[in-house]
Design a protein around this motif. Structure first.
Motif, PDB file in Angstrom:
ATOM      1  N   MET A  96     -11.376   8.216  -0.688  1.00  0.00           N
ATOM      2  CA  MET A  96     -10.497   7.922   0.444  1.00  0.00           C
ATOM      3  C   MET A  96     -10.234   6.430   0.525  1.00  0.00           C
ATOM      4  O   MET A  96      -9.100   6.004   0.764  1.00  0.00           O
ATOM      5  CB  MET A  96     -11.107   8.436   1.751  1.00  0.00           C
ATOM      6  N   SER A  97     -11.244   5.594   0.280  1.00  0.00           N
ATOM      7  CA  SER A  97     -11.032   4.145   0.365  1.00  0.00           C
ATOM      8  C   SER A  97     -10.036   3.684  -0.690  1.00  0.00           C
ATOM      9  O   SER A  97      -9.213   2.801  -0.419  1.00  0.00           O
ATOM     10  CB  SER A  97     -12.355   3.385   0.251  1.00  0.00           C
ATOM     11  N   GLN A  98     -10.079   4.248  -1.892  1.00  0.00           N
ATOM     12  CA  GLN A  98      -9.099   3.906  -2.923  1.00  0.00           C
ATOM     13  C   GLN A  98      -7.709   4.387  -2.515  1.00  0.00           C
ATOM     14  O   GLN A  98      -6.706   3.727  -2.762  1.00  0.00           O
ATOM     15  CB  GLN A  98      -9.485   4.537  -4.267  1.00  0.00           C
ATOM     16  N   SER A  99      -7.650   5.555  -1.897  1.00  0.00           N
ATOM     17  CA  SER A  99      -6.362   6.138  -1.505  1.00  0.00           C
ATOM     18  C   SER A  99      -5.659   5.326  -0.434  1.00  0.00           C
ATOM     19  O   SER A  99      -4.445   5.165  -0.465  1.00  0.00           O
ATOM     20  CB  SER A  99      -6.572   7.569  -1.003  1.00  0.00           C
ATOM     21  N   VAL A 100      -6.432   4.823   0.534  1.00  0.00           N
ATOM     22  CA  VAL A 100      -5.805   4.116   1.654  1.00  0.00           C
ATOM     23  C   VAL A 100      -5.611   2.630   1.388  1.00  0.00           C
ATOM     24  O   VAL A 100      -5.017   1.929   2.202  1.00  0.00           O
ATOM     25  CB  VAL A 100      -6.577   4.334   2.983  1.00  0.00           C
ATOM     26  N   THR A 101      -6.099   2.151   0.244  1.00  0.00           N
ATOM     27  CA  THR A 101      -5.895   0.739  -0.099  1.00  0.00           C
ATOM     28  C   THR A 101      -5.061   0.611  -1.364  1.00  0.00           C
ATOM     29  O   THR A 101      -3.883   0.300  -1.298  1.00  0.00           O
ATOM     30  CB  THR A 101      -7.245   0.001  -0.258  1.00  0.00           C
ATOM     31  N   LEU A 102      -5.635   0.895  -2.507  1.00  0.00           N
ATOM     32  CA  LEU A 102      -4.962   0.686  -3.782  1.00  0.00           C
ATOM     33  C   LEU A 102      -3.716   1.558  -3.938  1.00  0.00           C
ATOM     34  O   LEU A 102      -2.657   1.071  -4.326  1.00  0.00           O
ATOM     35  CB  LEU A 102      -5.936   0.935  -4.943  1.00  0.00           C
ATOM     36  N   VAL A 103      -3.828   2.846  -3.618  1.00  0.00           N
ATOM     37  CA  VAL A 103      -2.662   3.722  -3.755  1.00  0.00           C
ATOM     38  C   VAL A 103      -1.557   3.267  -2.801  1.00  0.00           C
ATOM     39  O   VAL A 103      -0.385   3.215  -3.175  1.00  0.00           O
ATOM     40  CB  VAL A 103      -3.026   5.211  -3.530  1.00  0.00           C
ATOM     41  N   GLN A 104      -1.920   2.898  -1.579  1.00  0.00           N
ATOM     42  CA  GLN A 104      -0.913   2.429  -0.625  1.00  0.00           C
ATOM     43  C   GLN A 104      -0.231   1.167  -1.135  1.00  0.00           C
ATOM     44  O   GLN A 104       0.994   1.037  -1.027  1.00  0.00           O
ATOM     45  CB  GLN A 104      -1.538   2.173   0.754  1.00  0.00           C
ATOM     46  N   GLN A 105      -0.990   0.235  -1.700  1.00  0.00           N
ATOM     47  CA  GLN A 105      -0.386  -0.978  -2.262  1.00  0.00           C
ATOM     48  C   GLN A 105       0.588  -0.623  -3.384  1.00  0.00           C
ATOM     49  O   GLN A 105       1.674  -1.203  -3.473  1.00  0.00           O
ATOM     50  CB  GLN A 105      -1.468  -1.905  -2.820  1.00  0.00           C
ATOM     51  N   CYS A 106       0.195   0.307  -4.239  1.00  0.00           N
ATOM     52  CA  CYS A 106       1.066   0.727  -5.344  1.00  0.00           C
ATOM     53  C   CYS A 106       2.347   1.355  -4.820  1.00  0.00           C
ATOM     54  O   CYS A 106       3.445   1.027  -5.280  1.00  0.00           O
ATOM     55  CB  CYS A 106       0.356   1.729  -6.248  1.00  0.00           C
ATOM     56  N   VAL A 107       2.214   2.274  -3.878  1.00  0.00           N
ATOM     57  CA  VAL A 107       3.393   2.932  -3.314  1.00  0.00           C
ATOM     58  C   VAL A 107       4.319   1.891  -2.708  1.00  0.00           C
ATOM     59  O   VAL A 107       5.523   1.909  -2.947  1.00  0.00           O
ATOM     60  CB  VAL A 107       2.987   4.001  -2.275  1.00  0.00           C
ATOM     61  N   ASP A 108       3.761   0.981  -1.934  1.00  0.00           N
ATOM     62  CA  ASP A 108       4.590  -0.060  -1.303  1.00  0.00           C
ATOM     63  C   ASP A 108       5.333  -0.880  -2.348  1.00  0.00           C
ATOM     64  O   ASP A 108       6.542  -1.093  -2.241  1.00  0.00           O
ATOM     65  CB  ASP A 108       3.731  -0.987  -0.433  1.00  0.00           C
ATOM     66  N   GLU A 109       4.632  -1.344  -3.382  1.00  0.00           N
ATOM     67  CA  GLU A 109       5.263  -2.194  -4.385  1.00  0.00           C
ATOM     68  C   GLU A 109       6.243  -1.425  -5.271  1.00  0.00           C
ATOM     69  O   GLU A 109       7.362  -1.869  -5.502  1.00  0.00           O
ATOM     70  CB  GLU A 109       4.200  -2.868  -5.261  1.00  0.00           C
ATOM     71  N   PHE A 110       5.841  -0.260  -5.770  1.00  0.00           N
ATOM     72  CA  PHE A 110       6.680   0.456  -6.721  1.00  0.00           C
ATOM     73  C   PHE A 110       7.888   1.125  -6.069  1.00  0.00           C
ATOM     74  O   PHE A 110       8.930   1.265  -6.698  1.00  0.00           O
ATOM     75  CB  PHE A 110       5.870   1.470  -7.517  1.00  0.00           C
ATOM     76  N   THR A 111       7.795   1.529  -4.800  1.00  0.00           N
ATOM     77  CA  THR A 111       8.975   2.102  -4.164  1.00  0.00           C
ATOM     78  C   THR A 111       9.991   1.027  -3.815  1.00  0.00           C
ATOM     79  O   THR A 111      11.188   1.314  -3.778  1.00  0.00           O
ATOM     80  CB  THR A 111       8.614   2.916  -2.905  1.00  0.00           C
ATOM     81  N   ARG A 112       9.540  -0.197  -3.593  1.00  0.00           N
ATOM     82  CA  ARG A 112      10.501  -1.303  -3.386  1.00  0.00           C
ATOM     83  C   ARG A 112      11.308  -1.557  -4.654  1.00  0.00           C
ATOM     84  O   ARG A 112      12.439  -2.003  -4.600  1.00  0.00           O
ATOM     85  CB  ARG A 112       9.753  -2.594  -3.001  1.00  0.00           C
ATOM     86  N   MET A 113      10.688  -1.273  -5.817  1.00  0.00           N
ATOM     87  CA  MET A 113      11.347  -1.550  -7.107  1.00  0.00           C
ATOM     88  C   MET A 113      12.366  -0.471  -7.452  1.00  0.00           C
ATOM     89  O   MET A 113      13.239  -0.708  -8.279  1.00  0.00           O
ATOM     90  CB  MET A 113      10.284  -1.633  -8.209  1.00  0.00           C
ATOM     91  N   HIS A 114      12.269   0.706  -6.864  1.00  0.00           N
ATOM     92  CA  HIS A 114      13.190   1.805  -7.198  1.00  0.00           C
ATOM     93  C   HIS A 114      14.507   1.652  -6.487  1.00  0.00           C
ATOM     94  O   HIS A 114      14.782   1.256  -5.502  1.00  0.00           O
ATOM     95  CB  HIS A 114      12.552   3.157  -6.835  1.00  0.00           C
TER      96      HIS A 114
END
Length: 114
Positions: A96-114
């Protein structure tokens, strides 16, 4: 370091490894390409599975790589976090800690790029 830089670092490392161990590197790449090809499961479903396993195993580079893979295959944020929730149900708090930190950072960064 940005998520894109982490992906670049991983790909660069894999390239160096393949130069040093060409038979192994090529075999690994061919194997993973075959595993992630469209089949009975869609490419998107396979990326969601890989992401869930990555966060459960706390593998940061694979988490970044497969979060981007999920987005590239059209997964929604809700689908991504549902896969993470299933992994968390099986693997506990660290997932859960990886999901709410690292995955969220990835989603934020990679969806901005799309």
């Amino acid at each position: 370091m940005s998520m894109e830089q982490c992906l670049h670092e991983y790909k660069q490392g894999l390239g160096t490894f393949t130069q040093q161990m060409p038979h192994v590197g090529r075999a690994f790449n061919a194997f993973t390409e075959a595993c992630f090809a469209e089949g009975e499961l869609s490419k998107k479903e396979k990326q969601l599975i890989a992401l869930a396993i990555s966060v459960a195993k706390q593998d940061e580079y694979c988490t970044i790589y497969h979060t981007k893979g999920c987005i590239d295959e059209g997964a929604t944020e809700k689908e991504i976090f549902e896969a993470c929730a299933v992994a968390s149900a099986l693997a506990g708090g660290a997932t859960m800690s990886q999901s709410v930190t690292l995955v969220q950072q990835c989603v934020d960064e990679f969806t901005r790029m799309h």
